[in-house]
Design a protein around this motif. Structure first.
Motif, mmCIF file in Angstrom:
data_model
loop_
_atom_site.group_PDB
_atom_site.id
_atom_site.type_symbol
_atom_site.label_atom_id
_atom_site.label_comp_id
_atom_site.label_asym_id
_atom_site.label_seq_id
_atom_site.Cartn_x
_atom_site.Cartn_y
_atom_site.Cartn_z
ATOM 1 N N ALA A 40 41.013 19.657 37.023
ATOM 2 C CA ALA A 40 40.932 20.401 38.275
ATOM 3 C C ALA A 40 42.311 20.477 38.935
ATOM 4 O O ALA A 40 42.671 21.505 39.529
ATOM 5 N N SER B 174 38.696 29.667 33.834
ATOM 6 C CA SER B 174 38.226 29.593 35.217
ATOM 7 C C SER B 174 37.510 30.861 35.654
ATOM 8 O O SER B 174 36.811 30.848 36.667
ATOM 9 N N LEU C 40 34.991 21.394 33.294
ATOM 10 C CA LEU C 40 34.805 21.769 34.698
ATOM 11 C C LEU C 40 33.569 22.629 34.926
ATOM 12 O O LEU C 40 33.363 23.157 36.016
ATOM 13 N N HIS D 227 32.686 25.611 33.964
ATOM 14 C CA HIS D 227 32.873 27.019 34.311
ATOM 15 C C HIS D 227 31.696 27.843 33.798
ATOM 16 O O HIS D 227 31.178 27.591 32.704
#
Length: 245
Positions: free
Chosen positions: A92, A134, A153, A155
């Protein structure tokens, strides 16, 4: 003539300052596409500034970005590992810093913010892939001998960017199974993607200073030349520009 401007930019949340170099050809009129240039694990150097100037010579605005902050540059592999480690541990944070650079590029008066891309080398290739993952609205990214592990993360949605991966088949840091996994990932997220692999080629093949064949890191002139031409063709297609004089 190629202009090179030192740019300071900030992270308003953390109060940290970064320093990059914006490069453009002042013989080209009007706004033009902008291209991020993301550095290796050693931090921004003359290598990346030179690549940003090369992008300017092709008619773009090249931005040699800074992931680490002002003055944070490595001269040894051990220093470089220490600088890179926080970003490997916290993807991040990596994404935050690459997005800061992207916003800086888009807001430059020479840049058409609707036409932007990025290239990255080694650690910088990882940064470019994470930027594409992202889902940010960027036209295309290119990874030169990057690293392909997913950021974790979570996404969601399609990858909007076109993706070009330029890969040394013998790269000890990105073995064939990780390359196949990247292709599967990009397919699942409906990216427009290409992976071009070069035989008899290891890691860092674009860098003339890479002279460590015993650990699979060696400049390879033919692969470097072919990779750069593939990148030129990629951006000409996605930006729909003609070759510069």
């Amino acid at each position: 003539m190629i202009q090179t401007e030192k740019i300071s930019y900030q992270d308003p949340k953390k109060g940290k300052t970064f320093e990059g170099y914006m490069c453009w050809d002042d013989a080209v009129d009007g706004k033009r596409p902008g291209v991020l240039v993301s550095h290796t694990f050693k931090g921004q150097s003359d290598f990346e500034i030179g690549k940003a100037q090369d992008m300017a010579a092709l008619g773009y605005v090249g931005f040699a970005l800074d992931m680490y902050g002002v003055g944070k540059r490595a001269t040894t592999p051990e220093q470089a590992d220490a600088l890179m480690k926080p970003f490997l541990d916290d993807r991040a944070l990596l994404l935050n810093n690459i997005l800061l650079a992207f916003d800086t590029l888009k807001n430059h008066p020479q840049v058409d913010p609707s036409q932007c891309g990025g290239i990255g080398f080694c650690f910088g290739g990882k940064c470019m892939l994470d930027l594409a993952r992202s889902g940010v609205d960027i036209n295309g990214v290119v990874s030169f001998h990057g690293i392909y592990d997913q950021p974790g993360l979570n996404h969601q949605g399609d990858i909007k960017a076109s993706v070009l991966v330029l890969h040394g088949w013998d790269d000890p840091l990105a073995k064939p199974d990780s390359t196949v996994a990247l292709g599967n990932e990009l397919t699942e997220r409906k990216a427009d993607w290409q992976i071009l692999a070069f035989g008899h080629t290891g890691h860092a093949f674009t860098n003339p200073a890479a002279k460590f064949p015993e650990i699979g890191m060696l400049y390879q002139e033919a692969s470097n030349r072919r990779a750069w031409q593939a990148m030129v063709n990629f951006f000409e297609e996605i930006f729909e520009v003609i070759k510069q004089k």
